[in-house]
Structure formats: C-alpha cells, structure tokens
Design a protein around this motif. Sequence first.
Motif, short mmCIF file in Angstrom:
data_model
loop_
_atom_site.label_atom_id
_atom_site.label_comp_id
_atom_site.label_asym_id
_atom_site.label_seq_id
_atom_site.Cartn_x
_atom_site.Cartn_y
_atom_site.Cartn_z
N GLN A 42 -0.73 67.28 32.00
CA GLN A 42 -0.03 66.08 32.49
C GLN A 42 -0.85 65.48 33.63
O GLN A 42 -1.08 66.15 34.64
N PHE A 43 -1.31 64.26 33.45
CA PHE A 43 -2.07 63.60 34.51
C PHE A 43 -1.16 62.72 35.35
O PHE A 43 -0.37 61.95 34.81
N LEU A 44 -1.33 62.82 36.66
CA LEU A 44 -0.63 61.92 37.57
C LEU A 44 -1.59 60.81 37.96
O LEU A 44 -2.78 61.08 38.15
N SER A 45 -1.09 59.62 38.09
CA SER A 45 -1.97 58.51 38.45
C SER A 45 -1.46 57.83 39.70
O SER A 45 -0.80 56.78 39.64
N ASP A 88 -8.10 59.21 31.31
CA ASP A 88 -7.05 60.21 31.66
C ASP A 88 -5.72 59.50 31.85
O ASP A 88 -4.67 59.94 31.37
N THR A 89 -5.78 58.38 32.60
CA THR A 89 -4.55 57.63 32.88
C THR A 89 -3.95 57.10 31.59
O THR A 89 -2.73 57.19 31.38
N THR A 90 -4.80 56.58 30.71
CA THR A 90 -4.30 56.05 29.44
C THR A 90 -3.66 57.16 28.62
O THR A 90 -2.58 57.01 28.05
N TRP A 91 -4.32 58.30 28.56
CA TRP A 91 -3.82 59.42 27.73
C TRP A 91 -2.53 59.99 28.33
O TRP A 91 -1.59 60.32 27.63
N HIS A 92 -2.53 60.14 29.63
CA HIS A 92 -1.39 60.53 30.45
C HIS A 92 -0.88 61.96 30.25
O HIS A 92 -0.87 62.77 31.17
N GLU A 93 -0.47 62.30 29.06
CA GLU A 93 0.15 63.63 28.89
C GLU A 93 0.11 64.04 27.43
O GLU A 93 0.24 63.21 26.53
N CYS A 104 -4.42 65.28 38.98
CA CYS A 104 -4.64 63.84 39.14
C CYS A 104 -5.61 63.35 38.08
O CYS A 104 -6.63 64.00 37.83
N ALA A 105 -5.33 62.21 37.51
CA ALA A 105 -6.26 61.60 36.55
C ALA A 105 -7.58 61.33 37.27
O ALA A 105 -7.58 60.88 38.41
#
Length: 513
Positions: A105-108, A85-90, A79-80
């Motif tokens: 890979q971040f999940l938001s 983290d959310t912006t970068w995402h993966e 999880c972000a």
Amino acid sequence: MSGVLTANNAPRDSGSLRQRCEALQADFSNRRLIIAANRGPLTFEGDEDRGLHFKRGSGGLVTALTGLPQHIDATWIACAQTEADTTWHEGDVQFWDNGRTVRVQFLSPDPAAYKGYYNVIANPLLWFLQHSMWDVPRVPVIDRATWQAWHEGYVAVNRLFADAIVGRVRATSRPALVMLQDYHLYLVPRFVRDLLRRRERPTTLHFVHIPWSGPEYWAILPPAMRQAILEGLCAVDVLGFQTREDGLNFIRTCESHLPRAHVNYRRGRVWYRNHTTHVRDFPISIDVEALRQLAVSEEVAVYRSELQEIMGGQQLIVRVDRSEPSKNILRGFQAFEEMLELYPEHHERVRFLAMLVPSRLGVDEYQDYLDELMAAAGRVNARYGTSEWEPVRILVGESRPRAVAALQLYDVLLVNAIADGMNLVAKEGPIVNQLDGVLILSERTGACQQLESGALVIPPCDVYATAQALHQALIMPPEGRQERADRLRWLVEREDISDWLCRQLEAVAELNL
Ligand code: GDG
C-alpha cells in the motif's frame, strides 16, 4: 497463542536459532503482519512498451522483511517514490515462486509535506542528531521553517502512516503484528496506540537502523520535538537497536528528557503511561547466500574486468558508500594523502577507488559534501599524481553489481564512518573479496562490535592513525591477511540477516506479546 508456548518451552539449545525461527514463523502464521517503512519493497515504473511494471528493491532489508510474508499474511505500507507508485496505489504483489503474495500500500502525502518530513526533519535534522554530527555553534538552526516542516511534514506524514495501519488492523480479525522501520516513523506508534481501543491494539516492534546518541545531544533538540519522539517510541512493545549501547542511550535519554518515565537498565525497560517498552539490540546483517549468488553472476564478472582494466595491477584501497557525511569520506582522502606523505614507497604502487552512490542531493549538506570530497580527491591527485598514476579514482553512480565487483578486488577496504548504526559494506566485503583483503574499520560502527577481532580498528577522526592503518594493511604479509580474512568470513557467516529477523520474533514470543 500456542506459538508462544512452544517457543517458551523449547530448550534454548534445541537446535540453531534458524530452526527455532522456522518454528516461530509457523507459529506466527495466525497473525496479520503489517510492515511500515518510508520505502516499499518495490517501485513501479511505467513506459509505453511494457506498461506499469515493478522493480524489486535491492538490499538486505527488503530481503529480510520479504522473507516473513512467505509465511505470514502481510501488508507493507510505504511512501510512494514514483508517480507510477501513486497511480498503482495498492495491490497484491507476487514476490516468490510459491504463489504467495504480499499486499503493498503506497501513501502519497502532499509533496510539500513529504519534503518537510524527509528533507528537513528526517534528513538532516534527525540523521545528524543521531550520528552526533552537528557543528553546534552553527547548526541546527531551528527556525519557523523547521517548525512548519515538523508540524505539516513529519507529524502529518506520521499520521498518514498511523491512519493506514489502524485501517489495516481494524480490517482483520486476527491479532496483528506491526513492524516499523527507522527514524522516519518515530511518532507512528503513539498515534496508533491512541487511535485504537485496548483490545484492538496490535503488537508493535520498531527497529532503529541508525545510532542513538546520548541525552546530552538530544538536549539540543527543542523539548516539544524530543518529547514527542520519546513518547512515540515509548508506545512500542519491543524497541530494537543495532547495539546494546544504542539501547542504553535510549533509556538514558528517556530518563533525562521524558518526565514521568520510569526506567530499568538491567531489564532494558521503560515504563511510561501504563505501558512497558522492552529495549533490545538486534544487530542487522547481510544475506550471505544471496550476496554470494550475486558475486558469481555474469554482470559482476563484466564489471570486475572493467575495474581491473581501469585500476591496473597496483594494490587497491576500496571504499563503497553513499555520498554521505557520516561515512567520513573526506577524512578518508586526507588519511590516504597523509600515508603517501609518510610512506613514499607506496607512490605509483597503490590506488584508492571510491565507489559513491549519490544520496539525498535534495538536502544542501549532502550536495556541499559531495562537492567538497570531489575537491579533496582532486587535491591528492594534483599533489601526487603523475601522467602514469592517478592516486584517487571516484566512481559516482548506482550499481550494486559494480560495487560488489569492487569489493572482490580490494587489498584494503576502508570503512571509517564517524558513526554508523551497523555498516553492511564491512560485512559484505569479507564475504566476496578474492584477495584476503584487510578491513580497516571505524570503532564507531555497529559492525565493529562483531568484527573487531578480524579488522584493523581506527578512531574515525584520527587521520594520522588511519594513515598508519592504511600503511600497515598494505604491507601486511599474506599469512596475516589470510588469518584475518578467514576470521571475518566466519564472523559474518555465523550471524546473517535471518538471525536479525529471528531474534525479533523470539523477543515477541518470549515476552508473550
Ligand atoms: C543504514 C545505516 C545500517 C552499495 N553500492 C550500491 C548499493 N550498495 C549497498 C551496499 C550495502 C548498502 O548499499 C549500504 O548499507 P550500509 O549499511 O553500508 O549503509 P546505509 O545505507 O547508511 O544504511 C547503516 C543499514 O541501514 C542497515 O540497517 O547498516 O548503519 O546507516 O548493502 O552493498 N546498493 C545499490 N546500488 C549501489 O550502487 N542498490
């Protein structure tokens, strides 16, 4: 899989576990590794000067799990934790000098869903349940809001993880190995299994870092929740716990609460819906080498001098914990107070330094606990302190180098958790301490199973016994201290974090999964 044959045919005494592990890692290199945990191995930060940059997560788990992607192509799903983290995402991240990368890979999840998953269900509900910490006449109160947090939070976020894992599994032509971490993700294995066709299914390993309480305790959770959790975990191939007792408790819980499950205690197996889950214990440990490197760093030396100056030349009792009810910090202060009452000879000769990392302050129980323990320390200081002597000092904040500096300086390390999966501080202290300090260790920590012969073992709720142990440790002659400290160091050195990982790979290989 040639790797499995190699591992199975190797005589068990042909070299150390670590040598076997190196061979295993090479043998696993044809697989795609997918790690799923609430937190990722890094977090991103963004600022005007440096733009988007990442900070590597600290702690043994990140070290242990990022060791593996040096050999095997890997994706880490988490999880972000920050907006960045959310912006970068993966993307691919290079952790090592050898040029290899791990895909992160971040999940938001929607913020309300994350809050329900993390702040209502995982902590406190599951955490309190598994540490047997409920005050049952009052809590838990499972009301409409809890059920909403369950369905729209815990179930929803577990589905997000499952969808992401399934996407990864389908995107690779190689056999996948999925390593899931902890109590945040109990439903994921069942969702993954149900979403994939038989021949697509990956090998799954789930490691539970915290204790598993007995079926009597799980009976308090509503049947629909506990059954979903047990069904989730019974879709795993290898289910790892910190201790054998935790594994046995899991099997007992399945026997009591999962209709149509068949269990075999001797072989450590649960058979459910045409699938066998192998239950094993893999006691986690620390990265001894990395910790020693940190301990000799300049940063730690600076903190050490600062602490020496603050604490004066008196004997020192230290504890290092998250501000967390299961760590039993309140009873630690009560025991110290009792010792000062019983043994006045320690007045003005000893100080208690509590290094506390703020934790989960979004959960009411944690905020209340922090307030309570501050008040308890204040009471000890008001009762016994003088203008020259402050018996208890609490330092709240997050700094691992400062925590390591404190661990170097203790005469006594107090680890009195009510329940603890392992407790890494109990293993770190003996490695870095410079004074042959004495470890007082709760019998309800996983670490006690390995370290008890070198520690003073206490029942955590017995404040009187803890006070006696504090006194005994403070007056212990140097030879006694040295003998125990040597033993503890030896016990920790012989089984470090790489063994934890190796044992899991070995289990997968031996079971031909
Ligand atoms: C869970 C389980 C299990 C200390 N101060 C700071 C800091 N630390 C480090 C310590 C240690 C770690 O945090 C705490 O580990 P524990 O094992 O004691 O406790 P939990 O956080 O509850 O961990 C536990 C563990 O998972 C692993 O499976 O042993 O039973 O509850 O390494 O040195 N780290 C940072 N800043 C600090 O100020 N970053």
